[in-house]
Design a protein around this motif. Structure first.
Motif, short mmCIF file in Angstrom:
data_model
loop_
_atom_site.label_atom_id
_atom_site.label_comp_id
_atom_site.label_asym_id
_atom_site.label_seq_id
_atom_site.Cartn_x
_atom_site.Cartn_y
_atom_site.Cartn_z
N GLY A 1 -3.30 0.25 -3.44
CA GLY A 1 -2.78 -1.11 -3.24
C GLY A 1 -2.34 -1.75 -4.55
O GLY A 1 -3.04 -1.60 -5.55
N GLU B 1 3.47 -0.14 4.59
CA GLU B 1 2.14 -0.74 4.77
C GLU B 1 1.91 -1.83 3.72
O GLU B 1 2.17 -1.64 2.53
CB GLU B 1 1.07 0.36 4.65
CG GLU B 1 -0.26 -0.07 5.24
CD GLU B 1 -1.20 1.10 5.52
OE1 GLU B 1 -0.80 2.25 5.28
OE2 GLU B 1 -2.34 0.84 5.95
N THR C 1 -0.63 -5.60 2.72
CA THR C 1 -1.77 -6.47 3.01
C THR C 1 -1.33 -7.92 2.79
O THR C 1 -1.00 -8.30 1.66
CB THR C 1 -2.97 -6.15 2.10
OG1 THR C 1 -3.30 -4.77 2.25
CG2 THR C 1 -4.19 -6.99 2.46
N SER D 1 -4.34 -5.97 6.66
CA SER D 1 -3.43 -4.86 6.36
C SER D 1 -2.61 -4.52 7.59
O SER D 1 -3.12 -4.50 8.71
CB SER D 1 -4.20 -3.63 5.88
OG SER D 1 -4.83 -3.91 4.65
N ILE E 1 0.85 -1.19 0.00
CA ILE E 1 0.00 0.00 0.00
C ILE E 1 0.89 1.23 0.00
O ILE E 1 1.76 1.37 0.87
CB ILE E 1 -0.91 0.00 1.25
CG1 ILE E 1 -1.82 -1.23 1.23
CG2 ILE E 1 -1.74 1.28 1.31
CD1 ILE E 1 -2.64 -1.43 2.49
#
Lengths: 67, 67, 67, 67, 67, 67, 67, 67, 67, 67, 67, 67
Positions: F63, G9, G11, G59, F7
């Motif tokens: 993302g 970040e 996921t 996430s 992300i």
């Protein structure tokens, strides 16, 4: 031009109830502002004395239409 | 009628510290408003120049008693 | 094309103050990134040793302009 | 059994800086609790008198290891 | 003294788009306030009539520099 | 190994609309990153000049699948 | 200079459990980044097919020390 | 007098799963507190070593009835 | 007309794990709703008996396509 | 009995704009529900294909009066 | 040393009103703790039986000065 | 299969108090739904006419067990 609303923020207080704290804050705002339209509660707090609730403090956003 | 407090929102700035940004914003509010009672920090931001912090910006809600 | 800014997230640390933790994190970012423009504090934490604050940890979002 | 940490919540105060309010709250907790490990700031407020910041109030969650 | 910014909160409306609701609210604020600098959207709502969107309501915080 | 997505966070800008600010930020990210999959708006702000909206700033988390 | 940590970040995904989705995302990050130190879950979502959970998506913010 | 519940906050840990971290924290609380009634997860974090999840940390609010 | 998704909210439960509570809630929704597409966890709570976790309660928003 | 409103949650989509995604979701709800009164945006997301925004997804809470 | 306040969290209950649930929780805290100073409402919930509200549950943070 | 609860969202209204607005909304839900178990307040708003509170609007999530 489309309608515009101003939002003002107040804290009303009451020794009785949350509803009275809201009513008191709104009524105070209504003394000087016209066209009050809605409110939204943003915070509920209060003061304690001798181990008992002394008063409730309810913070409000209040919206009113600009001329 | 029970006490009512109005809440105003400001951003104070300082090149030195977060505390100074708060003090500066509160002092500015105190120039025109009476009965300032409390503040609450809502946002801490700042501006960067040449890869260094240029100043701090601290947003505050400030409460004061309505007559 | 309109300007676009990238946002990177860092945690700066300091044994002295929150402002120094921010300055330290921004300066570190400035070693490798150009055009740093603003920051926003997202979290303030710290480490404790022997019952005293050992250092402050301030997490920041830092924005910079993409070429 | 795996480690468990308890989290206690305090408000430290200072007339000087946010960092001092944090240090003061942590030191007070350290007088009676052992194994203090980390803190997290949850709220930054303060009291105003005569139009100036009278003191800063920094609320903290403090974590420590249970035996 | 360092710069201080005041933050005012408005709700702009439009039957056309979110951007127009923002533009309308900002333009209304600009009629009476000088030095408007930035805005931040805090809420997107709207009114429905006969099963169709009648208008959009976008609440904004607007910052402007105090003299 | 199961799929993993990274992300990244950007701020896109536009003088026209929120949708254009999003499209612009996503297109800029697509110049250097492959496999962009989704976005999420995290903040809507903007700059004001002469009492009018000068441009919109929309912050996005984007993302994309890691190889 | 004081330590600085970067936050990235991701996921992570898994058909089995939330813990496996976290482990998978962290392990993927560890293939290219050194000094990974902590993670924080920011969102738990997933995909459904034929009325059953197809996979979990967790996430994470992951922190690592910059040299 | 009506029932009152106290809320205590803990962080449970596990190398295995989020559910085990919760079970471990609750069981630890149950060693010294009676009447535990419910829990609520407030934060999911963890520690990473050598690029792999070392353990999960799940913070909980736990409610129990006061006598 | 463009696709529209409805979002329904459920709490799934399990004595075993968070993943099982999610799977159970999704499967229950799938008994009466078609086209379930995604879920998002909004709350993780649970019930405690005799100082041990009795079951986990995971609240979910579940999205499905309207015909 | 006083008025009661039910709140339903939808995600509207559009390839054009956020306003169109909202209009589309509201119109879809209006096909089967009467007395729709207001909406509130809860989430703005979207899908990306080939490095460009493919469509916008705007999640809404929609309120309507119960008979 | 500067003043330090401890924050404890409770859930008060009442079959009558939100204000009574707050008063009841504060009074219970006041039986064992001295120097209670303020409260803040963090959650309002309740239990339903036979399709009617059976009681209100109001969660509070309560602050008191440490000696 | 483990228990599953559905969550529905309503806004109850009252000219008298917040508790009455909650009671009214819950009672309305109880006319058509069985097994109502708990509620959670998500929003407190209201309408103002002639500078006085006209009615309170309390939004609720209400949980009930699915058969």
């Amino acid at each position: 031009m489309a309608d515009t609303y101003k939002i003002t923020e107040l804290t009303g207080t009451s020794t009785e109830s949350l509803a009275d704290a809201i009513r008191s804050g709104v009524a105070k705002a209504g003394e000087t502002l016209h066209g009050l339209d809605w409110f939204e509660v943003t915070d509920i707090r209060g003061h304690i004395e001798n181990g008992q609730v002394e008063h409730f403090q309810v913070s409000l956003k209040i919206g009113f239409k600009l001329d």
